[in-house]
Design an enzyme around this catalytic site. Structure first.
Site, PDB file in Angstrom:
ATOM      1  CG  ASP A  32     -67.561  14.673  -6.376  1.00 61.59           C
ATOM      2  OD1 ASP A  32     -66.954  13.932  -7.176  1.00 61.59           O
ATOM      3  OD2 ASP A  32     -67.560  14.463  -5.149  1.00 61.59           O
ATOM      4  NE  ARG A  37     -62.260  16.127  -7.974  1.00 62.11           N
ATOM      5  CZ  ARG A  37     -61.153  16.203  -8.700  1.00 62.11           C
ATOM      6  NH1 ARG A  37     -60.094  16.853  -8.228  1.00 62.11           N
ATOM      7  NH2 ARG A  37     -61.070  15.638  -9.877  1.00 62.11           N
ATOM      8  CB  THR A  95     -67.895   0.049  -8.437  1.00 65.21           C
ATOM      9  OG1 THR A  95     -66.906   0.103  -9.471  1.00 65.21           O
ATOM     10  CG2 THR A  95     -69.176   0.659  -8.948  1.00 65.21           C
ATOM     11  CB  THR A 130     -65.741  -1.340 -13.088  1.00 61.30           C
ATOM     12  OG1 THR A 130     -64.905  -0.571 -13.942  1.00 61.30           O
ATOM     13  CG2 THR A 130     -65.513  -2.816 -13.356  1.00 61.30           C
ATOM     14  CB  CYS A 270     -59.258  -0.850 -12.546  1.00 62.40           C
ATOM     15  SG  CYS A 270     -60.328   0.499 -13.092  1.00 62.40           S
TER      16      CYS A 270
END
Length: 432
Positions: A32, A37, A95, A130, A270
């Site tokens: 990452d 993180r 995305t 996605t 999403c």
């Protein structure tokens, strides 16, 4: 499958649970770009709460990264140089869309460039992010070829297996959700399918092509978006008629084939984003998608609609709007989850502020620092004894369901509005 050495690019809500499951059987490097993180994961802590400390500690490799390359286990890193020993790369980066709702492929392109610098003959690159149909082969693969100098489907191969993570859902975990798989050649497709079948207990569905798999993913959430938009529109209609939408849905739900959707805000990574990816590609092919974009417009405006309903109720209760104290219960995009991405609770807050109301936010699940960074809004760490002219239950956290909301009311005329329809009807003045 014993020679597989996996690298997962992106360790968020999607990438980390996947990396942990693969690490139980294979050597996995989790990469990452956010060093903070990576640091928290190295300490065994996942702030997304998708993976428990106990689960993480079981698979986490300590010390030299070779432990995570030569044997099963997970080594997390922010150094792209640690990716070179891998031969299977899985991309799980976000995305998003921009302020004009256009797809932003920058994270995907950057991840492809990172992989391209270490890509070797025989390697496999699988995308889970996605996208619209065609993005893997038309947008990502050329980047891999350009940076690596290798030839697609001769030197390296690609696959697509769309993520189906549901943040905060402890029942439908990654291994318990059937996985769609695909590959750039029949042999690559078989390899991708076998890889996921080795960890997905729910099984896999091998699609005929990468584009079919991409299209399947993007319509999953578009379908939900359209159905929620329909119910949101019903709520607006029934509100004008003085009919309780939730009672209508309960009655209609007695028919065996009625689809149970509820009105509400559509946010997250999403459902509120993916339809724009499909719409963008459709328009490139000369087709303007009417239903998809109509659903998006309606759902994107629900925050403002809810704010207007609260204002009307406050006026009816003789509250002065300017300077009125309003409590917003919840800021995350869904219940019992710390995810604040694309939360439309913010739209309610902004609209109320436009009217001059003073809005305070309380959410025991949200990270106040993240809320301030993303939206410039402060959160109350705990309810401080203030009383409010209006209280809005925006997110159905379990903690709020058990809250004595009337104890927070300024007086008997305080407006209580239930966005989620979870409070007893007799305790609220309005609900969506």
């Amino acid at each position: 499958m014993s020679s597989i050495k996996i690298a997962v690019i992106g360790l968020g809500y999607v990438g980390l649970p996947l990396a942990v499951e693969f690490a139980k059987k294979y050597p996995v490097v989790g990469f990452d770009i956010k060093r903070e993180r990576v640091g928290e994961l190295q300490e065994g802590h996942d702030t997304t709460l998708e993976v428990s400390r106990e689960e993480l500690q079981v698979v986490l490799c300590k010390g030299n990264h070779r432990a995570g390359v030569e044997s099963r286990g997970l080594f997390v890193t922010a150094e792209s140089s640690d990716l070179g020993a891998s031969n299977c790369y899985i991309v799980t980066v976000p995305t998003p869309t921009d302020k004009n709702n256009r797809p932003v492929l920058t994270p995907l392109i950057k991840a492809s460039e990172t992989i391209g610098r270490v890509l070797k003959p025989g390697d496999l690159v699988i995308y889970e992010s996605t996208v619209y149909p065609g993005a893997t082969e038309e947008d990502c693969v050329p980047v891999l070829e350009r940076v690596s100098g290798l030839t697609f489907n001769r030197d390296f191969f690609a696959g697509y297996s769309p993520e189906r993570i549901n943040p905060g859902d402890k029942e439908h975990m990654v291994t318990k959700i059937k996985k769609v798989t695909s590959g750039s050649t029949p042999a690559a497709a078989a390899k991708v399918d076998a890889l996921y079948r080795s960890i997905i207990t729910a099984g896999t569905h091998l699609a005929s092509s990468i584009k079919v798999a991409e299209a399947a993913k993007v319509i999953e959430n578009s379908q939900r978006d359209i159905n929620i938009a329909f119910v949101n529109e019903l709520a607006m209609i029934f509100n004008r008629m003085g009919i309780d939408t939730h009672e209508v849905l309960a009655a209609a739900g007695t028919k065996w084939n009625f689809m149970a959707f509820k009105p509400g805000l559509v946010g997250g990574h999403c459902i509120g984003v993916d339809p724009y990816y499909l719409a963008q590609k459709a328009q490139e092919y000369g087709y303007h998608p009417e239903i998809i974009l109509a659903g998006r417009r309606l759902n994107d405006n629900m925050g403002r609609y809810i704010a207007s309903q609260v204002i009307k109720l406050m006026i009816a209760a003789d509250h002065k709007i300017k300077g009125a104290k309003v409590l917003m219960l919840g800021i995350t995009f869904k219940e019992n989850c710390p995810d604040i991405r694309n939360t439309h609770v913010v739209d309610i807050v902004r609209e109320l502020q436009q009217y001059g109301a003073e809005v305070e936010i309380h959410d025991p699940w949200a990270n106040p620092g993240e809320v301030m960074h993303e939206y410039g809004l402060s959160c109350l760490p705990e309810l401080n004894g203030n009383r409010y002219e209006a209280i809005i239950l925006a997110v159905a956290h379990q903690a709020f369901r058990d809250l004595a909301i009337r104890s927070l009311c300024f007086d008997d005329h305080t407006v209580v509005y239930d966005v989620k329809g979870v409070l007893p009807k007799e305790e609220v003045d309005g609900r969506l």
